[in-house]
Scaffold this active site. Structure first.
Site, PDB file in Angstrom:
ATOM      1  N   SER A 108     -16.869  18.552 -53.545  1.00  0.00           N
ATOM      2  CA  SER A 108     -17.499  17.240 -53.619  1.00  0.00           C
ATOM      3  C   SER A 108     -18.937  17.518 -54.030  1.00  0.00           C
ATOM      4  O   SER A 108     -19.198  18.300 -54.955  1.00  0.00           O
ATOM      5  CB  SER A 108     -17.381  16.551 -52.247  1.00  0.00           C
ATOM      6  OG  SER A 108     -18.137  15.377 -52.207  1.00  0.00           O
ATOM      7  N   TYR A 162     -20.786   8.946 -60.796  1.00  0.00           N
ATOM      8  CA  TYR A 162     -20.535  10.304 -60.275  1.00  0.00           C
ATOM      9  C   TYR A 162     -20.313  10.203 -58.766  1.00  0.00           C
ATOM     10  O   TYR A 162     -19.375  10.793 -58.231  1.00  0.00           O
ATOM     11  CB  TYR A 162     -21.718  11.212 -60.601  1.00  0.00           C
ATOM     12  CG  TYR A 162     -21.560  12.628 -60.075  1.00  0.00           C
ATOM     13  CD1 TYR A 162     -20.629  13.500 -60.627  1.00  0.00           C
ATOM     14  CD2 TYR A 162     -22.354  13.087 -59.022  1.00  0.00           C
ATOM     15  CE1 TYR A 162     -20.491  14.802 -60.148  1.00  0.00           C
ATOM     16  CE2 TYR A 162     -22.222  14.387 -58.536  1.00  0.00           C
ATOM     17  CZ  TYR A 162     -21.288  15.240 -59.101  1.00  0.00           C
ATOM     18  OH  TYR A 162     -21.145  16.521 -58.622  1.00  0.00           O
ATOM     19  N   LYS A 183     -17.165  11.361 -56.308  1.00  0.00           N
ATOM     20  CA  LYS A 183     -17.293  12.317 -55.200  1.00  0.00           C
ATOM     21  C   LYS A 183     -17.037  11.646 -53.841  1.00  0.00           C
ATOM     22  O   LYS A 183     -16.502  12.283 -52.935  1.00  0.00           O
ATOM     23  CB  LYS A 183     -18.660  13.009 -55.244  1.00  0.00           C
ATOM     24  CG  LYS A 183     -18.841  13.921 -56.474  1.00  0.00           C
ATOM     25  CD  LYS A 183     -17.782  15.033 -56.553  1.00  0.00           C
ATOM     26  CE  LYS A 183     -18.068  16.049 -57.654  1.00  0.00           C
ATOM     27  NZ  LYS A 183     -17.039  17.104 -57.745  1.00  0.00           N
TER      28      LYS A 183
HETATM   29  N1  LIG Z   1     -24.336  22.511 -59.695  1.00  0.00           N
HETATM   30  C1  LIG Z   1     -24.654  21.544 -58.916  1.00  0.00           C
HETATM   31  O1  LIG Z   1     -25.824  21.212 -58.719  1.00  0.00           O
HETATM   32  C2  LIG Z   1     -23.560  20.797 -58.175  1.00  0.00           C
HETATM   33  C3  LIG Z   1     -23.919  20.040 -57.056  1.00  0.00           C
HETATM   34  C4  LIG Z   1     -22.918  19.360 -56.367  1.00  0.00           C
HETATM   35  C5  LIG Z   1     -21.603  19.485 -56.762  1.00  0.00           C
HETATM   36  N2  LIG Z   1     -21.268  20.239 -57.862  1.00  0.00           N
HETATM   37  C6  LIG Z   1     -19.843  20.339 -58.229  1.00  0.00           C
HETATM   38  O2  LIG Z   1     -19.495  21.699 -58.374  1.00  0.00           O
HETATM   39  C7  LIG Z   1     -18.328  21.793 -59.183  1.00  0.00           C
HETATM   40  C8  LIG Z   1     -18.490  22.930 -60.189  1.00  0.00           C
HETATM   41  O3  LIG Z   1     -19.516  22.604 -61.109  1.00  0.00           O
HETATM   42  P1  LIG Z   1     -20.667  23.625 -61.486  1.00  0.00           P
HETATM   43  O4  LIG Z   1     -21.887  23.194 -60.794  1.00  0.00           O
HETATM   44  O5  LIG Z   1     -20.228  25.021 -61.296  1.00  0.00           O
HETATM   45  O6  LIG Z   1     -20.884  23.263 -63.031  1.00  0.00           O
HETATM   46  P2  LIG Z   1     -20.465  24.024 -64.374  1.00  0.00           P
HETATM   47  O7  LIG Z   1     -21.141  25.333 -64.464  1.00  0.00           O
HETATM   48  O8  LIG Z   1     -20.710  23.030 -65.443  1.00  0.00           O
HETATM   49  O9  LIG Z   1     -18.895  24.268 -64.216  1.00  0.00           O
HETATM   50  C9  LIG Z   1     -17.962  23.253 -64.333  1.00  0.00           C
HETATM   51  C10 LIG Z   1     -16.609  23.882 -64.573  1.00  0.00           C
HETATM   52  O10 LIG Z   1     -15.615  22.836 -64.639  1.00  0.00           O
HETATM   53  C11 LIG Z   1     -14.824  23.081 -65.784  1.00  0.00           C
HETATM   54  N3  LIG Z   1     -14.158  21.866 -66.277  1.00  0.00           N
HETATM   55  C12 LIG Z   1     -14.707  20.704 -66.721  1.00  0.00           C
HETATM   56  N4  LIG Z   1     -13.738  19.858 -67.097  1.00  0.00           N
HETATM   57  C13 LIG Z   1     -12.550  20.490 -66.899  1.00  0.00           C
HETATM   58  C14 LIG Z   1     -11.193  20.144 -67.091  1.00  0.00           C
HETATM   59  N5  LIG Z   1     -10.828  18.959 -67.607  1.00  0.00           N
HETATM   60  N6  LIG Z   1     -10.233  21.049 -66.745  1.00  0.00           N
HETATM   61  C15 LIG Z   1     -10.570  22.256 -66.249  1.00  0.00           C
HETATM   62  N7  LIG Z   1     -11.846  22.651 -66.057  1.00  0.00           N
HETATM   63  C16 LIG Z   1     -12.817  21.770 -66.383  1.00  0.00           C
HETATM   64  C17 LIG Z   1     -15.787  23.651 -66.820  1.00  0.00           C
HETATM   65  O11 LIG Z   1     -15.045  24.267 -67.858  1.00  0.00           O
HETATM   66  P3  LIG Z   1     -15.516  24.289 -69.399  1.00  0.00           P
HETATM   67  O12 LIG Z   1     -16.324  25.565 -69.574  1.00  0.00           O
HETATM   68  O13 LIG Z   1     -14.236  24.314 -70.178  1.00  0.00           O
HETATM   69  O14 LIG Z   1     -16.338  23.056 -69.655  1.00  0.00           O
HETATM   70  C18 LIG Z   1     -16.546  24.632 -65.919  1.00  0.00           C
HETATM   71  O15 LIG Z   1     -15.796  25.803 -65.736  1.00  0.00           O
HETATM   72  C19 LIG Z   1     -18.143  20.423 -59.820  1.00  0.00           C
HETATM   73  O16 LIG Z   1     -17.085  19.757 -59.155  1.00  0.00           O
HETATM   74  C20 LIG Z   1     -19.461  19.720 -59.555  1.00  0.00           C
HETATM   75  O17 LIG Z   1     -19.331  18.315 -59.479  1.00  0.00           O
HETATM   76  C21 LIG Z   1     -22.223  20.886 -58.577  1.00  0.00           C
END
Ligand SMILES: NC(=O)c1ccc[n+]([C@@H]2O[C@H](COP(=O)([O-])OP(=O)(O)OC[C@H]3O[C@@H](n4cnc5c(N)ncnc54)[C@H](OP(=O)(O)O)[C@@H]3O)[C@@H](O)[C@H]2O)c1
Length: 273
Positions: A135, A149, A153
């Protein structure tokens, strides 16, 4: 005992760091999935037969079924499912584009739901399992320009809380991860932005991309440690100082308000005979 971890979205960010950590653990079979599996070559140096790299877009039902089947054929179990893949979207409530929002719901909500439903029959049979749902602090607290968003979540929060109650008796635990800003690709390439008029409301998240306080390597270590060493996982795990402080402030204020309103709220009941 060796556990099989299945992770979505391991090309970058939290998913990549968790996959990299797990690839180095003796007690883990790793299923690292990505839309473009060629992005997973960073795992090759650790692979001694315990790593499976699979193509998986979580909006594609056929790919989900195929990935689960291949995993079971090769490793025989799925012990930990990490629903990590997710995208963002910055835009005011009024300006956000319906198609973009719907696609985000397809990824952040329906992708997670379909993935979980595909794995649950196996976990039920095993009488054991852990489901980790990404989340966000944005699943507990809302900012301007992130309304949709938040919608995705908050949905993950509600779905996860209900599911946890439905599967607890099968020894399946649900862990909801609620990070604040972490240095991943989320606020950059993984988030569309639509601002025309209401630019005053641009959130700090967007401008801070690449400078967030949270370290995804530390997040990965915490998640592995919890699953490996804590037999009774928390249902909610805010990650990062901002996430935990924001959650505590919000719920402290909300608790005080609910208490103040208690008698008014209770006065809505039909009086007892
Ligand atoms: N970073 C933050 O500040 C933060 C804070 C709160 C929550 N989150 C959550 O953390 C989780 C991971 O995100 P992250 O921060 O690590 O960002 P990220 O580096 O952008 O990674 C996102 C990942 O999701 C994959 N993805 C997107 N659409 C997809 C699909 N249709 N099928 C399969 N994979 C898909 C992307 O793959 P591609 O390379 O193919 O695009 C990438 O591997 C997310 O759920 C995000 O909402 C992040």
């Amino acid at each position: 005992m060796t556990k099989t971890w299945f992770i979505t979205g391991t090309s970058t960010g939290f998913g990549k760091e968790l996959a990299r950590l797990l690839a180095q653990k003796d007690d883990v079979n790793l299923v690292a999935t990505a839309r473009k599996p060629e992005q997973l070559s960073y795992l090759d140096e650790f692979d001694h037969g315990q790593i499976l790299k699979l193509k998986l877009d979580i909006t594609n039902q056929e790919e989900i079924q195929k990935a689960v089947k291949t995993t079971l054929d090769i490793f025989g179990s799925i012990d930990v499912l990490v629903n990590n893949a997710g995208i963002g979207y910055f835009g005011t409530f009024e300006e956000s584009k319906r198609e973009t929002v719907q696609y985000m719901f397809d990824v952040n909500v329906w992708g997670l739901v379909d993935m979980t439903r595909a794995v649950l029959p196996t976990m039920r049979k095993q009488n054991e399992g852990v489901i980790i749902n990404f989340s966000s602090i944005g699943g507990l607290y809302s900012f301007s320009t992130l309304s949709f968003y938040h919608g995705t979540k908050y949905a993950v929060e509600g779905l996860s809380e209900s599911l946890a109650k439905e599967v607890a008796h099968k020894n399946i635990q649900v862990l909801i991860i609620e990070p604040s800003g972490f240095r991943t690709d989320w606020a950059g390439r993984s988030s569309d932005k639509d601002y025309q008029q209401f630019t005053d409301f641009i959130t700090p998240n967007e401008n801070d991309a690449g400078h967030e306080a949270g370290d995804p390597i530390k997040a990965a270590e915490i998640i592995y440690d919890q699953v490996t060493n804590n037999p009774q996982l928390p249902l909610h795990l805010p990650l990062g100082t901002f996430a935990t402080d924001t959650a505590i402030n919000k719920y402290s204020k909300q608790l005080a308000e609910f208490k103040e309103l208690h008698d008014l709220s209770a006065s809505a009941d039909v009086p007892e005979n």
